[in-house]
Design an enzyme around this catalytic site. Sequence first.
Site, PDB file in Angstrom:
ATOM      1  N   LYS A  71       0.892  -1.168   0.078  1.00  0.00           N
ATOM      2  CA  LYS A  71      -0.114   0.021  -0.004  1.00  0.00           C
ATOM      3  C   LYS A  71       0.879   1.325   0.019  1.00  0.00           C
ATOM      4  CE  LYS A  71      -3.488  -0.252   2.458  1.00  0.00           C
ATOM      5  NZ  LYS A  71      -4.764   0.146   3.537  1.00  0.00           N
ATOM      6  N   LYS A  83       3.757  -3.727  10.886  1.00  0.00           N
ATOM      7  CA  LYS A  83       2.277  -3.962  11.540  1.00  0.00           C
ATOM      8  C   LYS A  83       2.679  -4.609  12.822  1.00  0.00           C
ATOM      9  CE  LYS A  83      -1.865  -3.542  10.640  1.00  0.00           C
ATOM     10  NZ  LYS A  83      -2.690  -2.658   9.944  1.00  0.00           N
ATOM     11  N   THR A 155     -10.003   8.247   4.294  1.00  0.00           N
ATOM     12  CA  THR A 155     -10.196   7.103   3.371  1.00  0.00           C
ATOM     13  C   THR A 155     -11.198   7.188   2.598  1.00  0.00           C
ATOM     14  OG1 THR A 155      -8.848   5.749   5.081  1.00  0.00           O
ATOM     15  CG2 THR A 155      -9.950   4.392   3.382  1.00  0.00           C
TER      16      THR A 155
HETATM   17  P1  NAD Z   1     -15.688   1.189  11.662  1.00  0.00           P
HETATM   18  O1  NAD Z   1     -15.450   0.264  12.899  1.00  0.00           O
HETATM   19  O2  NAD Z   1     -15.777   2.622  11.724  1.00  0.00           O
HETATM   20  O3  NAD Z   1     -16.919   0.910  10.656  1.00  0.00           O
HETATM   21  C1  NAD Z   1     -17.022  -0.531  10.170  1.00  0.00           C
HETATM   22  C2  NAD Z   1     -18.697  -0.537  10.062  1.00  0.00           C
HETATM   23  O4  NAD Z   1     -18.903  -1.725   9.693  1.00  0.00           O
HETATM   24  C3  NAD Z   1     -19.412  -0.474  11.528  1.00  0.00           C
HETATM   25  O5  NAD Z   1     -20.592   0.406  11.096  1.00  0.00           O
HETATM   26  C4  NAD Z   1     -20.161  -1.760  11.645  1.00  0.00           C
HETATM   27  O6  NAD Z   1     -21.199  -2.009  12.298  1.00  0.00           O
HETATM   28  C5  NAD Z   1     -20.055  -2.515  10.230  1.00  0.00           C
HETATM   29  N1  NAD Z   1     -19.940  -3.848  10.325  1.00  0.00           N
HETATM   30  C6  NAD Z   1     -19.252  -4.603  10.954  1.00  0.00           C
HETATM   31  N2  NAD Z   1     -19.291  -5.917  10.546  1.00  0.00           N
HETATM   32  C7  NAD Z   1     -20.181  -5.853   9.703  1.00  0.00           C
HETATM   33  C8  NAD Z   1     -20.900  -6.992   8.610  1.00  0.00           C
HETATM   34  N3  NAD Z   1     -20.490  -8.164   8.755  1.00  0.00           N
HETATM   35  N4  NAD Z   1     -21.696  -6.440   7.854  1.00  0.00           N
HETATM   36  C9  NAD Z   1     -22.053  -5.204   7.623  1.00  0.00           C
HETATM   37  N5  NAD Z   1     -21.538  -4.271   8.286  1.00  0.00           N
HETATM   38  C10 NAD Z   1     -20.686  -4.718   9.173  1.00  0.00           C
HETATM   39  O7  NAD Z   1     -14.324   0.770  10.803  1.00  0.00           O
HETATM   40  P2  NAD Z   1     -13.703   1.635   9.457  1.00  0.00           P
HETATM   41  O8  NAD Z   1     -12.456   2.237  10.059  1.00  0.00           O
HETATM   42  O9  NAD Z   1     -14.613   2.228   8.710  1.00  0.00           O
HETATM   43  O10 NAD Z   1     -12.921   0.349   8.781  1.00  0.00           O
HETATM   44  C11 NAD Z   1     -13.829  -0.288   7.734  1.00  0.00           C
HETATM   45  C12 NAD Z   1     -12.901  -1.275   6.962  1.00  0.00           C
HETATM   46  O11 NAD Z   1     -11.807  -0.364   6.399  1.00  0.00           O
HETATM   47  C13 NAD Z   1     -11.916  -2.296   7.695  1.00  0.00           C
HETATM   48  O12 NAD Z   1     -11.743  -3.162   7.026  1.00  0.00           O
HETATM   49  C14 NAD Z   1     -10.655  -1.676   7.947  1.00  0.00           C
HETATM   50  O13 NAD Z   1      -9.464  -2.306   8.138  1.00  0.00           O
HETATM   51  C15 NAD Z   1     -10.534  -0.904   6.442  1.00  0.00           C
HETATM   52  N6  NAD Z   1     -10.044   0.271   6.204  1.00  0.00           N
HETATM   53  C16 NAD Z   1     -10.092   1.527   7.184  1.00  0.00           C
HETATM   54  C17 NAD Z   1      -9.257   2.748   6.906  1.00  0.00           C
HETATM   55  C18 NAD Z   1      -9.698   3.970   7.682  1.00  0.00           C
HETATM   56  O14 NAD Z   1      -8.887   5.017   7.586  1.00  0.00           O
HETATM   57  N7  NAD Z   1     -10.468   3.738   8.976  1.00  0.00           N
HETATM   58  C19 NAD Z   1      -8.316   2.680   6.275  1.00  0.00           C
HETATM   59  C20 NAD Z   1      -8.110   1.588   5.324  1.00  0.00           C
HETATM   60  C21 NAD Z   1      -8.770   0.365   5.412  1.00  0.00           C
END
Ligand code: NAD
Length: 376
Positions: A71, A83, A155
């Site tokens: 990435k 990590k 993001t």
């Molecule tokens: P978050 O916890 O803020 O949001 C996740 C959402 O997904 C929540 O609303 C939760 O209720 C929902 N959820 C959980 N399991 C679910 C399911 N089985 N079906 C439907 N919804 C479900 O997390 P985030 O920071 O938004 O991250 C989301 C994803 O993006 C993760 O995989 C994370 O690794 C990836 N990511 C995040 C970032 C970032 O900047 N936050 C950057 C790169 C990648």
Amino acid sequence: MRENQLEPNIFSLADGLGPAKVIHVHEPRIGLKGILVIDNVAAGTAIGGLRMASDVSLEECARLARAMTLKNAAATLAHGGGKSVLFGDPRMEPARKEQLVRGFAHALRNESDYIFGPDMGTDETCMAWIKDEIGRSVGLPREVGGIPLDEIGATGWGVFHAADVAAPYLGLALSGARVAIQGFGAVGKHAARFLAEKGALLVAASDSTGTIHDRAGLNVATLTALKESGRAVCDYAGGTRLGRDDIIGIDCDIWIPAARPDVLSEANIGLLRTKLIVQGANIPVTAGAERMLHQRGVLNIPDFIANAGGVICAAMEYRGSSQTQVFAMIEEKIRANTRAILEASVAANVPPREAALQLARERVNKAMGYRRWSVF
Ligand code: NAD
């Protein structure tokens, strides 16, 4: 356990890129167990999140560290990939969590090849503790010089730009495009906001409890306010309430996974009714399912290209950049990368992920060629 039985054998995970270093941390007096994997530092100090969970493993840590190498290289950041994982329930009592996070950081105080960032189970408060302990973390609160990347939607901004570049490859305009978002959290809600500002219609959104669907469009601001007040997407007034995984079969133009890994597999990929997938989550689609998508002509923008906005923000925070500069850089890098991999994918008739892997690996290899050890 005898030492040579430690599972898995790290050398079985190694290849031409890494991992460069693996450090196990054990402090029995406070029940601290953690692992740091520094995968590759050719481009610079490794940057990657600290994940806290009860079931983390060396293998998971090594895979995530490699994902960060790719990435960061794809985004041409001056950072390699790493990590770290800390064993424990992230919802533990805050004082205990602080003790473990500080203890882990202190144990790694001399490991200057690695900068801590937030990940699942850790947040900006944890990063502030680490900064206080060893002075080396990103994703900090504003009060100590941070740019809160989830609050500003770093993001989601990148996911929006990946979608904006990819849509014309399908003859699709964002204005009027129907969008479904799995996981209406930090990534999902901001991606929805930026897409709606361009005229896209959010027809469905889900969280861990269910899916809300409205063909005429959901109000993104109302849904966001609802989630931020601690309620669920299904508490939205209007629309149709469906089961959590029903989001997969929603008829739409753009489907954005922004929740968990491996949510699309060979078993359920047939349910999907979309033209474009932009991966906000990390590894949301299994390798087999990605091949099937390519055969079906569904365009699929891979995670480490589309969701790099967060780490771009973190790397710029480390150098003291402003929020305005961060948004401009995310836009520039993610648009250029999305275009580059789509051009390469069309030219060689390979899935976008294959083109993206080639681009990232070439950049890491080139960076490795500049390092002192490469001349001996
Ligand atoms: P978050 O916890 O803020 O949001 C996740 C959402 O997904 C929540 O609303 C939760 O209720 C929902 N959820 C959980 N399991 C679910 C399911 N089985 N079906 C439907 N919804 C479900 O997390 P985030 O920071 O938004 O991250 C989301 C994803 O993006 C993760 O995989 C994370 O690794 C990836 N990511 C995040 C970032 C970032 O900047 N936050 C950057 C790169 C990648």
